[in-house]
Structures are given as structure tokens and as C-alpha cells.
Design an enzyme around this catalytic site. Structure first.
Site, PDB file in Angstrom:
ATOM      1  N   ASP A 193      24.993  55.374 -12.763  1.00  0.00           N
ATOM      2  CA  ASP A 193      23.971  55.465 -11.608  1.00  0.00           C
ATOM      3  C   ASP A 193      23.564  54.191 -11.033  1.00  0.00           C
ATOM      4  O   ASP A 193      23.121  54.219  -9.780  1.00  0.00           O
ATOM      5  CB  ASP A 193      22.853  56.223 -12.068  1.00  0.00           C
ATOM      6  N   MET A 274      16.471  59.688  -6.937  1.00  0.00           N
ATOM      7  CA  MET A 274      16.291  59.489  -5.466  1.00  0.00           C
ATOM      8  C   MET A 274      17.482  58.149  -5.128  1.00  0.00           C
ATOM      9  O   MET A 274      17.358  58.129  -4.021  1.00  0.00           O
ATOM     10  CB  MET A 274      15.013  59.036  -4.859  1.00  0.00           C
ATOM     11  N   ARG A 275      17.839  57.619  -6.181  1.00  0.00           N
ATOM     12  CA  ARG A 275      18.889  56.406  -5.903  1.00  0.00           C
ATOM     13  C   ARG A 275      20.112  56.716  -4.932  1.00  0.00           C
ATOM     14  O   ARG A 275      20.321  56.077  -4.104  1.00  0.00           O
ATOM     15  CB  ARG A 275      19.176  55.865  -7.315  1.00  0.00           C
ATOM     16  N   ALA A 276      20.290  58.165  -5.330  1.00  0.00           N
ATOM     17  CA  ALA A 276      21.580  58.414  -4.495  1.00  0.00           C
ATOM     18  C   ALA A 276      21.395  58.525  -3.169  1.00  0.00           C
ATOM     19  O   ALA A 276      22.222  58.238  -1.978  1.00  0.00           O
ATOM     20  CB  ALA A 276      22.077  59.675  -4.940  1.00  0.00           C
TER      21      ALA A 276
END
Length: 689
Positions: A193, A274-276
């Protein structure tokens, strides 16, 4: 300086080239993870990218590449005065798989720090890569603690080096690129990720494209300088386009409709956190700038999703990365708003975008904004040979005479750890006790080489009796090299977990074999999480075979297990002897990695190539493992009202422990993996009695 293969000469590899170029335009995208089989131009393309990056203005003499326009106020070589500075080419720094922590983050001179109170700091690779590219080949083989340090620096933009209260901090902002062959093991999901984008690469099956790859590579090897000169114009054009896209990037806007599409897409594919969303937004913005636009379109969002989401949607280690494009299109259509004018300025600054037929990476969006046409085949690459033997593709195993087709494994479940007794010194992991670089401090010793972990109390204790003889007069402690003490630490290591699975006719009951495969799959999942190597030996009919040589790829082991048919007689001794041969070879190849043998059988021995009593032969083979101290567990698969207890006797001969098939529940399997040492001690005492 050697000539690198030109980036624009790489054949095909559209997604890879696009992902690298987007990171060159906007390093905030977060780097690229390149997954693919060996020999697919992964390293070639990454190394070629460095030649395209613009020159970097630096403060003259600064070892940390500070920008003269805004020097780092905390730079260890600072403070710097404002000035014009100098320019140097962008660097590409390679991190070797076997690098130490000090080589990565830098090191402090502990002796001078204690005696003189000065921070004598030797920069590491993170400092060298600042404002350039940090490239990690075979990133999946890198030790976990190095990956953690690497990704923390990439996320925060600085690196901290601390040794016994002495701390140095410096800027470390770089484009992180990792390459890996999935056959040699996967990265943990939380580490996947942290890479902004991921691409899958594979060799072309088109003969004409492969011919072009060979033709270009041979021409490059015959005369690298002349070959590079042929592509100089294309390289210069692409370099200028990167500069133009960087200049345009701050002007690109994300409309509310596009942001809604990004959020809806991430929600639809159930990615964690929320990184995506943030990476998709940055990628879509970079795509617009690369195409010479100031507005982001739905096509930019679609391309960003294909690059940013596949590695984030994996729900378990055995799920292949990928994205359902039909579902993606449906989501984008459902939340589609009005796209901005895709070409508000028909003549943007920078190189010409070309037309739709240019074959730009990933299609280049509706404006045809790709890089110069390259074809579709991969370029050869100079990736070093992997440390492990390559794992061949699993071929479907057909059931022959007397065999039953493979059955599906039951759902895997969580298990507790199988621990090998004693204290090892193997590769860092999460299974058995071991002496490691990281963990709790258990004592001290004289350093054999360079000091890496100072034991402060032991060092002071060693130096204290000599202060008067050394003429100490001030407040500082007079420390000599012989006084330094290395801290000894205890942590966890990864092991080799070798499965020996009985696939004979007595195991062929569909419900039983499904449960057995589910149990082995659960232990494979546990091995993945604990950073073990795994291997698979199967036996049925008249002989045994190595279905999977020891490897870090538990995905490959799971695939072989899923395709395993059953039937025939039970050559138990052959299975144990084959496992013994595998472990013997692995001890020579990697003597520090300790092994755990997991035998999955009902204990019956009914045949094989060797002449003699099958049960006696199996007992003799088991005693070979016991004599070498191999930790072992026997999964007893015998069922029915009348049980012979053969698996329990086998465990006794192995010097290990056993568990019945009836105990293979989610809570009971944990009892199996409780502690192998207890089983060893108990059986040893009974044998002595």
C-alpha cells in the site's frame, strides 16, 4: 561512466513507462512497484529514466543535496548561506538486497560522540538519493526492518538516525521504485500500500516484437554510444516534455465531479484507508499535466485507477492483484459529471503530444498524449540472478489410473505460531527465537566487525577503570576502540517450513482431503505472515516428488496444493526420505535458516519402490530426521471409529508432536501449533524411559 540503454528505445511496456514518467512529473504520486517475471526490462527501464530527469541545483559542498533556493535549516552540513549554488545530474541510487541498516540510513561515529560530543555522521543511501531516484531491485527479498525504514523516509521526506540518544536528521525526498518477481515471494499488504502505483510486466508472445527486442539489444551491446546517439533526439524531446509537465502541474485543477468519481471508485473496490484516494487524485493530476491539460477528465481517473488500485484491493495473500475493468467503467459512468475541455490550449508549451496512433503508454488519454511510439514488446534487462531457484509455472495435474481429481481446499483459518526450539541466528522474521539486529537487549559482546548496536552501559563499564591511566582531566569520558561493546539482542527469525503431504488413496475421501488442504493452506498463510520460506513434498503411488522447491512464494505453494490429486498406495518412507534430501540441500545452501517439517498423513505405509516392510522403512526414515534434530509436527488425518494410531507412532519416531484430524478446527489447530519444543521434550522423555 557506462552508457545506459535509452528509455525511448524500450519496446512496448506502456504501463511501466507511463507510471515512471508520471512519477518523474509528480514525485508526490509515491513511487512505482514493478511486478513481473525475470528478463522483462524492469531494471532497464528504471535505470534509463534517470537520464531523462532534469539537472538538480544543489548547494556546493553539501553532502545532502540541499536546494540553494530553500536549503534545509536542519541540514547536518548547514546552515547554508543563500547563493546561486551548482547543478549536477539527477542521481539514481541502487539499494542492494543485502545492505545493512547503517548503509541505508547512515552511521554515527559512536566513539567520537561519547568522547568528544560531536555528531560525526557518515551519510547513507537515503542521503545520496535525495532529490533523485532510489531503486530497489528484488524489493520483496529486502529485510522487513529495512523496508520499514525505507518507506517511512519516503512517506515523511526525511530520515532520522539515532544511536544511544545521539540523533541526526536530514531531508530524504526521492522517487522510490521497486522491482520484484512474484515467484520469489510477495510483499506484505501494508507495504504494498505504501507504493503509489504498481504495474505488471510480462514478455511479449508476438515473434515480431521479440525480434525487435533482440535486434535493439544486440545493437546496443555492439556499440552503446552509437546506439544511444540514434535515440538522442527522442530522449531530448521526452526530457523537455517532463520539464513542461512539471511546470504545468501546479495549474491543474481537480473538479468536484472528478473527486466524486475517485472516491466512488475507491469505495466500490473496498480499498482500505484513504491513501488510495489521495494517490489516485495525484496520479490523475499528473496525467492531465503530462497531456498538456489543466483539467482532469474521467479518462484520467480511469487510468489512475488502473495504476493505483490493483495492489490495494487484494483481500488475502493468495488473491492475485488486478482490477475488474467492467466494474470500474460502471462506477465511473454512474458518477460521471461534465469533463472539462480536454484541450483548452491547442498549442501547449512543451513537446508535441502526437496523435492517437502514437501508441503512448496506457493509451495516453483521449488526446493521444503518449511518448514516442515503441511497439509492444519488452526490452531485455540486466536483472541479477535471483537468490532462489526459479519456480516453474504449475502445470495442471491430471488424475491418472486409480487417482481422484483434485478437490478444493476448505476455507483457511487463523493459526498460532509453530516455533522451532532453541535460539537461532537466521534471517529476520516472526516465528522462532533468534539472535537478531532488532529486538530486546539480552547482553553485550565485543564487536566482531563494525559496531552497529552500542551497549552503552557495558561500554562505560569497560572504559571506566582506565580513566586515570589515560590521563582524563575534563568531563568527557576517554573511550578507546577496545572499550566499545556490541549489544546482543533477541528477536524472531523466519524458518523453512517444509510440508510433506500424503496424497494416497487412503487420503482421497473428498471431505477429509478438503479439510486437510484447508489446514495446510492456513499454515501457509501463517508462513506468509511470518516471512518464512516454504516447500512442498507430496507422496502417492510408488514414489514421492518435490512439488515445490523451498521458496519465499507461498502463492506458488498454495497453487500447487490446490491442484494436488489423490490416489494410489502410500509410500510414506519415500515421502520422508525426499523431505530429508530437500532439508539436507537447504542446510548447505542456507545453514542459518532452521527448518520445521510438517507431515500431513494418516500414518499408513502401504507401498513404495523400496523392498521391505513399509512401516519399518517409514520408521527408519523418520529416525533420520530425529537424529538431525529437525523440529516436526504430524497432522494425523486418520478418521473413523477404529483408529490405529499410526500417525502418533510416526510423531514419536520423528521426535515431534501430533494432532488428530478431528482437532483441525479454528481453535483446535492452534493447539497443533502451540510449541514444538514441548512436544520434543515430552517425546524425548518417553523414549528415554
Amino acid at each position: 561512466m557506462s552508457t545506459r540503454y535509452p528509455f525511448t528505445a524500450v519496446v512496448g511496456m506502456d504501463d511501466l513507462r507511463l507510471a515512471l514518467l508520471l512519477n518523474a512529473v509528480s514525485p508526490a504520486v509515491g513511487g512505482v512497484l514493478v511486478r513481473g517475471e525475470k528478463g522483462t526490462a524492469k531494471s532497464t527501464a528504471v535505470r534509463a529514466l534517470a537520464e531523462l530527469l532534469p539537472a538538480v541545483p544543489v548547494v556546493a559542498g553539501c553532502r545532502f543535496s540541499c536546494d540553494p533556493a530553500s536549503p534545509d535549516p536542519g541540514c547536518p552540513d548547514g546552515p547554508h548561506e543563500a547563493g546561486p549554488g551548482a547543478e549536477r545530474p539527477a542521481r539514481m541510487v541502487e539499494l542492494p538486497v543485502g545492505a545493512s541498516e547503517d548503509r541505508l540510513v547512515g552511521s554515527l561515529d559512536i566513539e567520537r560522540a561519547l568522547a568528544e560530543g560531536v555528531k560525526a555522521f557518515e551519510p547513507g543511501l537515503l542521503a545520496d538519493a535525495h532529490r533523485g531516484i532510489l531503486y530497489v531491485d528484488e524489493v520483496n527479498l529486502l529485510h522487513d526492518h529495512l523496508i520499514d525504514l525505507l518507506l517511512d523516509a519516503a512517506a515523511m521526506g526525511f530520515s532520522n538516525v539515532e544511536r544511544e540518544g545521539v540523533s541526526v536528521r536530514h531531508a530524504a525526498r526521492f522517487l522510490l521504485v521497486g522491482t520484484m518477481n512474484p515467484e520469489e515471494g510477495e510483499l506484505r499488504p501494508q507495504l504494498l500500500d505504501r507504493f503509489g502505483l504498481t504495474v505488471e510486466v510480462a514478455a511479449s508472445r508476438d515473434p515480431e516484437q521479440r525480434v525487435e527486442v533482440v535486434r535493439r539489444r544486440l545493437a546496443f551491446e555492439d556499440d552503446p554510444a552509437a546506439f544511444a546517439a540514434r535515440w538522442a533526439d527522442e530522449e531530448a524531446e521526452l526530457r523537455g516534455r517532463i520539464v513542461a509537465a512539471r511546470a504545468l502541474l501546479p495549474q491543474v485543477t481537480l473538479g468536484d465531479a472528478v473527486l466524486l468519481q475517485i472516491a466512488a471508485t475507491c469505495a466500490a473496490f473496498e480499498v482500505d484507508g484513504m491513501r488510495a484516494d489521495i494517490v489516485m487524485a495525484r496520479t490523475a493530476t499528473a496525467l492531465a499535466a503530462w497531456a498538456g491539460r489543466t483539467g482532469v477528465t474521467s479518462e484520467d481517473v480511469r487510468q489512475a485507477a488502473l495504476l493505483a488500485l490493483p495492489h490495494r484491493r487484494r483481500r488475502s495473500p493468495f488473491d492475485a492483484p488486478g482490477l475488474d475493468e467492467d466494474k470500474l467503467d460502471e462506477t465511473l459512468e454512474q458518477f460521471k459529471g461534465e469533463d472539462p475541455d480536454p484541450d483548452p490550449d491547442p498549442e501547449p508549451d512543451g513537446p508535441d503530444d502526437g496523435g492517437p496512433g502514437d501508441g503512448g503508454p496506457g493509451g495516453g488519454g483521449p488526446d493521444g498524449g503518449g511518448i514516442p511510439p515503441q511497439g509492444d514488446g519488452p526490452a531485455p534487462e540486466d536483472v541479477p540472478a535471483p537468490e532462489e531457484a526459479p519456480v516453474p509455472e504449475p502445470a495442471p495435474q491430471r488424475a491418472g489410473a486409480g487417482e481422484r481429481a483434485a478437490v478444493k481446499a476448505a476455507e483457511p483459518f487463523r493459526t498460532k505460531v509453530l516455533s522451532v526450539p532453541g535460539l537461532g541466528e537466521g534471517a529476520a522474521g516472526r516465528r522462532s527465537r533468534a539472535r537478531t539486529e532488532h529486538g530486546r537487549t539480552t547482553g553485550s559482546t565485543r564487536p566482531r566487525g563494525a559496531l552497529t548496536k552500542l551497549h552503552l552501559a557495558a561500554t562505560v563499564q569497560a572504559a571506566a577503570p582506565h580513566q586515570k591511566a589515560r590521563g582524563r582531566t575534563g568531563r568527557g569520558l576517554v573511550v578507546r576502540r577496545d572499550d566499545l561493546r556490541q549489544a546482543t539482542r533477541e528477536g524472531r527469525e523466519g524458518n523453512l517450513v517444509l510440508f510433506a503431504v500424503d496424497a494416497s488413496g487412503s487420503m482421497a475421501a473428498r471431505q477429509r482431503m478438503s479439510a486437510v488442504k484447508g489446514a495446510v493452506l492456513s499454515l501457509l498463510l501463517d508462513a506468509y505472515q511470518r516471512r518464512d520460506k516454504v516447500g512442498l513434498v507430496t507422496f502417492r503411488g510408488r514414489d514421492a516428488e518435490v512439488a515445490l522447491p523451498p521458496t519465499s512464494s507461498v502463492d506458488a505453494a498454495a497453487a500447487r496444493l490446490e491442484q494436488l490429486p489423490t490416489g494410489g498406495r502410500t509410500p510414506l518412507s519415500a515421502g520422508l526420505l525426499k523431505a530429508h534430501d530437500v532439508l539436507r540441500v537447504e542446510r548447505l545452501r542456507d545453514p542459518s535458516r532452521r527448518a520445521l517439517l510438517v507431515v500431513v498423513t494418516d500414518g499408513r505405509a502401504t507401498g513404495g519402490r523400496a523392498a521391505g516392510d513399509p512401516v519399518a522403512l517409514a520408521a527408519r526414515a523418520a529416525r533420520l530426521h530425529a537424529a538431525e534434530g529437525t523440529a516436526s509436527v504430524v497432522v494425523d488425518c486418520e478418521t473413523g471409529p477404529v483408529r490405529l494410531g499410526l500417525a502418533g507412532r510416526l510423531a514419536l519416531e520423528l521426535g515431534g508432536t501430533a494432532v488428530t484430524l478431528d482437532e483441525l478446527r479454528a481453535d483446535a489447530i492452534a493447539g497443533l501449533v502451540r510449541d514444538v519444543q514441548t512436544g520434543h521434550a515430552g517425546h524425548a522423555s518417553r523414549r528415554a524411559a
